[in-house]
Design a protein around this motif. Structure first.
Motif, PDB file in Angstrom:
ATOM      1  N   ALA A 162      41.063  74.538  23.112  1.00 17.59           N
ATOM      2  CA  ALA A 162      42.478  74.782  23.393  1.00 17.59           C
ATOM      3  C   ALA A 162      42.925  74.048  24.649  1.00 17.59           C
ATOM      4  CB  ALA A 162      42.724  76.282  23.539  1.00 17.59           C
ATOM      5  N   VAL A 163      42.084  74.102  25.686  1.00 24.30           N
ATOM      6  CA  VAL A 163      42.400  73.372  26.923  1.00 24.30           C
ATOM      7  C   VAL A 163      42.501  71.878  26.640  1.00 24.30           C
ATOM      8  CG1 VAL A 163      41.489  72.706  29.183  1.00 24.30           C
ATOM      9  CG2 VAL A 163      41.416  75.099  28.465  1.00 24.30           C
ATOM     10  N   LEU A 216      45.767  70.902  24.913  1.00 22.62           N
ATOM     11  CA  LEU A 216      46.980  70.999  25.727  1.00 22.62           C
ATOM     12  C   LEU A 216      46.994  70.055  26.926  1.00 22.62           C
ATOM     13  CD1 LEU A 216      47.451  74.884  25.737  1.00 22.62           C
ATOM     14  CD2 LEU A 216      48.657  73.183  24.340  1.00 22.62           C
ATOM     15  N   THR A 217      45.897  69.355  27.167  1.00 23.39           N
ATOM     16  CA  THR A 217      45.842  68.476  28.337  1.00 23.39           C
ATOM     17  C   THR A 217      45.571  67.020  27.971  1.00 23.39           C
ATOM     18  OG1 THR A 217      43.501  69.051  28.644  1.00 23.39           O
ATOM     19  CG2 THR A 217      45.112  70.311  29.907  1.00 23.39           C
ATOM     20  N   LEU A 226      44.481  81.983  20.728  1.00 24.79           N
ATOM     21  CA  LEU A 226      44.983  81.008  21.698  1.00 24.79           C
ATOM     22  C   LEU A 226      44.738  79.575  21.213  1.00 24.79           C
ATOM     23  CD1 LEU A 226      43.870  82.665  25.064  1.00 24.79           C
ATOM     24  CD2 LEU A 226      46.210  82.411  24.206  1.00 24.79           C
ATOM     25  N   THR A 227      43.584  79.354  20.632  1.00 24.29           N
ATOM     26  CA  THR A 227      43.266  78.015  20.141  1.00 24.29           C
ATOM     27  C   THR A 227      44.158  77.631  18.967  1.00 24.29           C
ATOM     28  OG1 THR A 227      40.979  78.315  20.843  1.00 24.29           O
ATOM     29  CG2 THR A 227      41.415  76.536  19.301  1.00 24.29           C
ATOM     30  N   ALA A 263      47.445  76.687  20.419  1.00 22.30           N
ATOM     31  CA  ALA A 263      47.386  75.386  21.097  1.00 22.30           C
ATOM     32  C   ALA A 263      47.331  74.242  20.088  1.00 22.30           C
ATOM     33  CB  ALA A 263      46.165  75.342  22.014  1.00 22.30           C
ATOM     34  N   ALA A 322      50.775  73.850  18.527  1.00 20.11           N
ATOM     35  CA  ALA A 322      51.717  73.222  19.449  1.00 20.11           C
ATOM     36  C   ALA A 322      51.458  71.729  19.567  1.00 20.11           C
ATOM     37  CB  ALA A 322      51.615  73.890  20.824  1.00 20.11           C
ATOM     38  N   ALA A 323      50.190  71.354  19.672  1.00 15.61           N
ATOM     39  CA  ALA A 323      49.848  69.926  19.781  1.00 15.61           C
ATOM     40  C   ALA A 323      50.213  69.179  18.496  1.00 15.61           C
ATOM     41  CB  ALA A 323      48.363  69.766  20.088  1.00 15.61           C
TER      42      ALA A 323
END
Length: 223
Positions: free
Chosen positions: A142-143, A146-147, A206-207, A210, A213-214
């Motif tokens: 997930a991180v 989003l990054t 959460l994943t 994410a 959204a991506a």
């Protein structure tokens, strides 16, 4: 989607860009996990170390494809689906690492609590360690989602943001990864084996958010 996953997996394997994070993770475990250490402590260490590795694998997958090839795949299958295949490939690779690391660490660790006072059944320890490690793999993915692109396209911004995000996901109170790891550490002190299903479910939600959204941002930014 199956064909896209096979395609992305083949790109990942052939590129050999997966070697640095995997070797670094193996070194991390080799330094921090020694034979005869309490099993739940070792599994907590194993889980926490996988979080930044999963984020790194995401970056490898979303940046490893040549722009022309990426554009062709996006045109043929849709930009959101193509990007989702990259993210899922990285997640599956991290999950495979989680399984292997959990099995190995469980086998070499001492089946006992902290201080070696209480016996901890290895099967129960492994059954607790695997969800914790998978939770960290999910949150790391997930991180990474989003990054990196399409959220952050600049390497100078993406890499520091990814490292900071991985650190915060591992240590912030309320994080599923932090909850899963701290549960193992607490279990090692008491001799009770926790099964971190709630942190795993939270990390999965959460994943999924994410990734969605991506993928949505990829579709909007594609020509």
């Amino acid at each position: 989607m199956t064909a896209l996953l096979r395609y992305q997996a083949d790109l990942l394997v052939r590129s050999q860009r997966w070697l640095p994070p995997v070797i670094l993770y193996a070194a991390f475990l080799g330094i921090g996990v020694q034979s005869g250490q309490p099993v739940l402590d070792s599994l907590g260490y194993t889980a926490a170390g996988l979080l930044p590795v999963a984020a790194w694998l995401v970056r490898i997958c979303v940046t490893g494809e040549p722009d022309a090839a990426r554009a062709c795949v996006a045109a043929a299958r849709g930009p959101a689906r193509a990007h989702l295949a990259c993210l899922l490939t990285a997640l599956l690779a991290a999950a495979a690492l989680a399984v292997v690391a959990t099995v190995v660490v469980t086998l070499i660790s001492d089946p006992a609590s902290n201080g070696h006072r209480i016996h901890v059944p290895p099967l129960k320890a492994g059954a607790a360690g695997l969800p914790a490690t998978l939770a960290c793999a999910l949150l790391g993915a997930a991180v990474g989602a989003l990054t990196n692109r399409p959220v952050l396209n600049s390497t100078g911004r993406a890499v520091p943001a990814m490292l900071l995000g991985a650190l915060l996901a591992a240590v912030l109170a309320g994080s599923p990864a932090q909850a899963a790891v701290s549960g193992l550490v607490t279990g090692s002190q008491t001799g009770r084996v926790p099964v971190p299903l709630l942190p795993l479910a939270g990390a999965a939600l959460l994943t999924a958010a994410a990734f969605a959204a991506a993928g949505g941002l990829t579709a909007r930014r594609s020509p």
